[in-house]
Write an enzyme that holds these catalytic residues in place. Sequence first.
Site, PDB file in Angstrom:
ATOM      1  N   HIS A  74      39.995  35.830  37.620  1.00 54.13           N
ATOM      2  CA  HIS A  74      38.573  35.530  37.398  1.00 54.13           C
ATOM      3  C   HIS A  74      38.321  34.081  37.767  1.00 54.13           C
ATOM      4  O   HIS A  74      38.883  33.177  37.156  1.00 54.13           O
ATOM      5  CB  HIS A  74      38.242  35.751  35.921  1.00 54.13           C
ATOM      6  CG  HIS A  74      36.782  35.804  35.627  1.00 54.13           C
ATOM      7  ND1 HIS A  74      35.931  34.768  35.905  1.00 54.13           N
ATOM      8  CD2 HIS A  74      36.017  36.776  35.078  1.00 54.13           C
ATOM      9  CE1 HIS A  74      34.712  35.099  35.516  1.00 54.13           C
ATOM     10  NE2 HIS A  74      34.740  36.306  35.010  1.00 54.13           N
ATOM     11  N   ARG A 128      43.368  42.777  49.415  1.00 57.47           N
ATOM     12  CA  ARG A 128      41.948  42.781  49.790  1.00 57.47           C
ATOM     13  C   ARG A 128      41.691  41.705  50.821  1.00 57.47           C
ATOM     14  O   ARG A 128      42.159  40.574  50.704  1.00 57.47           O
ATOM     15  CB  ARG A 128      41.055  42.549  48.573  1.00 57.47           C
ATOM     16  CG  ARG A 128      39.555  42.618  48.951  1.00 57.47           C
ATOM     17  CD  ARG A 128      38.650  42.628  47.747  1.00 57.47           C
ATOM     18  NE  ARG A 128      38.496  41.330  47.130  1.00 57.47           N
ATOM     19  CZ  ARG A 128      37.318  40.807  46.731  1.00 57.47           C
ATOM     20  NH1 ARG A 128      36.189  41.490  46.906  1.00 57.47           N
ATOM     21  NH2 ARG A 128      37.260  39.640  46.150  1.00 57.47           N
ATOM     22  N   GLU A 161      29.353  46.798  48.974  1.00 54.19           N
ATOM     23  CA  GLU A 161      28.875  45.927  47.900  1.00 54.19           C
ATOM     24  C   GLU A 161      27.464  45.396  48.097  1.00 54.19           C
ATOM     25  O   GLU A 161      26.835  44.980  47.133  1.00 54.19           O
ATOM     26  CB  GLU A 161      29.853  44.780  47.685  1.00 54.19           C
ATOM     27  CG  GLU A 161      30.396  44.156  48.944  1.00 54.19           C
ATOM     28  CD  GLU A 161      31.644  43.307  48.679  1.00 54.19           C
ATOM     29  OE1 GLU A 161      31.768  42.755  47.573  1.00 54.19           O
ATOM     30  OE2 GLU A 161      32.480  43.196  49.584  1.00 54.19           O
ATOM     31  N   ASP A 184      28.376  41.757  43.841  1.00 48.10           N
ATOM     32  CA  ASP A 184      27.609  41.306  44.998  1.00 48.10           C
ATOM     33  C   ASP A 184      26.350  42.132  45.213  1.00 48.10           C
ATOM     34  O   ASP A 184      25.364  41.634  45.747  1.00 48.10           O
ATOM     35  CB  ASP A 184      28.491  41.334  46.245  1.00 48.10           C
ATOM     36  CG  ASP A 184      29.392  40.111  46.329  1.00 48.10           C
ATOM     37  OD1 ASP A 184      28.892  39.026  46.649  1.00 48.10           O
ATOM     38  OD2 ASP A 184      30.584  40.236  46.031  1.00 48.10           O
ATOM     39  N   ARG A 229      33.720  46.415  38.603  1.00 42.44           N
ATOM     40  CA  ARG A 229      32.842  45.933  37.546  1.00 42.44           C
ATOM     41  C   ARG A 229      33.331  44.587  37.033  1.00 42.44           C
ATOM     42  O   ARG A 229      34.522  44.330  36.946  1.00 42.44           O
ATOM     43  CB  ARG A 229      32.802  46.916  36.368  1.00 42.44           C
ATOM     44  CG  ARG A 229      32.311  48.300  36.723  1.00 42.44           C
ATOM     45  CD  ARG A 229      32.405  49.249  35.540  1.00 42.44           C
ATOM     46  NE  ARG A 229      31.389  48.970  34.545  1.00 42.44           N
ATOM     47  CZ  ARG A 229      31.643  48.790  33.261  1.00 42.44           C
ATOM     48  NH1 ARG A 229      32.874  48.812  32.815  1.00 42.44           N
ATOM     49  NH2 ARG A 229      30.663  48.574  32.406  1.00 42.44           N
ATOM     50  N   ARG A 281      29.799  32.815  45.483  1.00 43.61           N
ATOM     51  CA  ARG A 281      30.314  34.057  44.933  1.00 43.61           C
ATOM     52  C   ARG A 281      29.469  34.492  43.738  1.00 43.61           C
ATOM     53  O   ARG A 281      28.857  33.680  43.054  1.00 43.61           O
ATOM     54  CB  ARG A 281      31.767  33.894  44.505  1.00 43.61           C
ATOM     55  CG  ARG A 281      32.725  33.742  45.671  1.00 43.61           C
ATOM     56  CD  ARG A 281      34.157  33.787  45.216  1.00 43.61           C
ATOM     57  NE  ARG A 281      35.057  33.624  46.343  1.00 43.61           N
ATOM     58  CZ  ARG A 281      35.428  34.608  47.155  1.00 43.61           C
ATOM     59  NH1 ARG A 281      34.963  35.826  46.948  1.00 43.61           N
ATOM     60  NH2 ARG A 281      36.244  34.393  48.159  1.00 43.61           N
TER      61      ARG A 281
END
Length: 912
Positions: free
Chosen positions: A162, A426, A540, A577, A615, A747
């Site tokens: 995070h 990713r 997204e 997003d 989420r 972000r």
Amino acid sequence: MTVSATAQVHQYYSLNTGDTRLRADVRVLGALLGDTIRQQQGADLYDLVEKVRLLARDARHGDTASGEALVALLSAQTSDRLVLLARAFAQFLNLANIAEQHHQIRRRRQIAAAAFDEQEGEDGARSFLEAEFHKLLDDGVSPAELHQRALGLNIELVLTAHPTEIVRRSLSSKFLRIQHLLAENDRPDLSRLERQEIRDALHRAVAEVWETDEIRRIRLTPVDEAHNGLLTVEQTLWDAVPDLYRRLDHALENCTGQGLPLGPAPIRFGSWMGGDRDGNPNATPQVTREVCLMSRIRAAELYFDEIGELYQDLSMQHASTELLREVGLDEGEPYRALLKTVLGRLRKTIRHLQRTLQAVKSGELSRVPPIRGELYLKADALRAPLMLCYRSLVGSGNGMIAGGRLTDILRRVDSFGLELLKLDIRQEADRHGAVIDAITRYLGMGNYLEWNEEEKQAFLVRELENRRPLIMSTFPGPGEVDDEVREVLDTFRMLAVQNPESLGTYVISMASEPSDVLEVALLLKECRVRQPMPIAPLFERLDDLDHAADCIDRLFVIPWYRAHINDRQEVMIGYSDSAKDAGKLAAAWGLYRAQERLVEVCQRHGVKLTLFHGRGGTVARGGGPAHEAILSQPPGSVDGAMRVTEQGEVIQSKFGLPGMAMETLEIYIGAVLEATLRPPPAPRDRWRDQVDALSRDSLEEFHRVVRHHPDFVDYFRSATPEQELGNLKIGSRPARRRPGGGIETLRAIPWIFAWTQTRLMLPAWLGVGAALEAAFDRGDKPVLDEMQKDWPFFRATMDSIEMVFSKADSNVAAMYDQRLVPPALQSLGEELRGLFRQTMDLTLAVTGHKMPLETQPVVLRSVEVRNTYVDPLNVLQVELLARVRDGREDDAALDALLVAINGIAAGMRNTG
């Protein structure tokens, strides 16, 4: 934070909840913190903290003079003094969080114990899972179907780092110790001496918290984040998983007549920590390789410890012929003989992995030791001898022994494998296209990025079907490609030498076209990845969500791809997003529609769909109660399978304590089963029409403000601590995908974090008020009432928005504007606060409540009590932001600002 300060909290809880145990915990922790402050910093600071608290309390109750006095008092303090004040209020909020989490666990146990069942259960108490299963049986589900579906569950929780995770690991471990001591103090059989010993231990722990620097002085690396993820497994999940399966086994046996056999693993775990390279230059191929090795080393060490204990347990002599043939017919302790061999192989595996990790860290890959046959490389290899022990014990009449530690280890092997957390990779879609373009230009085949989508697909499929390699292992040579292209190729080549069991899914962020998926498939092929990874496009942005099903449909008509996926497709949908792109309401409807259409496409093609829900922790990023969220998904979208991200601070709140971890896992199993066996009804046509209109109006208003208002970006940067968040060394990933730019490059997480700090919480509600007002003007209130009553999706959406207003405070946001925003921009702040109030009133009109959280008084009271401690931190933060921006900052002022940011996040119970 002082005795008198906490007294008000206890009185509030006493008057409103009647629960003395929570009050007692808060009183003890507050008193111990107050004693620590007085002992370590002196009575002057203690008295100042109390004065600030009382002024904040009176200001919260409408005393304007107290509010002005509070501002004046804090403005007069030195930076060093402000650091201590910020720490006092922040640490009280941290301790209050611990007490509340512990109380939540305690209350759940009390509720379970009180749920007496006259017909089921030896002890007369139904577990949470039993209650869920009985609800399904009462609703017409047959025991056989319930059992079959429970065994087929495939839930994967993916832990992700995070970028605004606040709490240092040094503090979180102390918080965990405090919770354990609170639990120990709950024992009714303690003597007076034992209670005093626990209180002394609590005092030491609180003092250690006070003496620990809560500010990260060094930015986390992806390896640090991976360490944190593994720590979560080790501290709670490692024991919670077998305990969970015991409860599930018991619940299934009681409700269906059949328990949980060995083999099925309803819950598994993955990670992005060290594999998420989307906009993160720190997630290098070497880092990913290190993280894979770290995870396997820790898994082998944990199994070594558990099997060492099992070795001590299984001292019996009687064994099956099958086992005796394996170890020798004359062996006196056959189980120990077999387990001794297992322990030896684990020891060699650990040693080999450690040497490999050392070679990777030093960059001397030539020193990686060769793999030998006696190493444990696959989970099945470890499972086999354990199952041999199990079969022998059961066959020898020792099933009770087999059902103990041995069963727990086998359950862990089923859920954790030999890697603990499977690592997803990713990367952004554009990065793969750039690599293919570099290859085609190098080979003289043209400029791939200039081709249209059909031309791209034709080329990619042709190369995927072609058995000859497109590129050689020596490509690229020096200077032939740029660093970004080389990094992507190096990543794929690194994946080729990883143990396939260490790897999860390859996620493509910002995906939009079939070629985005085919590019990854081709790179996996060309870089010789032995066992191709599942590929999940991540949709997204709102437009991409609208076209997600069409993209997947076009993929499925490609014969090569259809054969390649083995009738299984994973698709990830992004909540963060999409909400940043379109606002909460439009994004929620876009996500719902995308899932409906993806389900229809996959059913038509006979493909099993697994939806991966990206989420976050906050409402604006798709967060909220997991049970309600799962049950509000479109019918058919769950179907026994679900992947979902659990991020940073949410990991700590859901899995940081053993009791909370168990509750979270049970909720996932119960909710996924219910959504599978009794999905919600499809929305009626008039509901669809209504939400279409709400979404359209909400999107238009959101874009009017965020995208088109000429002053919005300047206002955002003035009114929030967005610019200063970069000083928080709280994650390995930069706050922006690309340097510079406006809101579009920021972000989603820091975007929401900034608004949370000022208490305006704008991303969670902007646009909703305009949409609801238009619906009311159309005379559609009856339809909204019907949707709120009968449609889980709409009710969950509106309830989550209402919850935001319980934490938000436009008056606090106005204080930031008055001090920090240039006069020319303040009219925008006034407009936004007007929209805030309008949206709250309209939301309450839909939910039918007079005030936010009216039906959740305990949560509401918790928020109200916290305001007394969060408000001073907001005032303090405004003062510090003004000093920093005026050039009057010093090291202490910056520290105080960061502590205030931490404290507000603790008080709000979320960051981004």
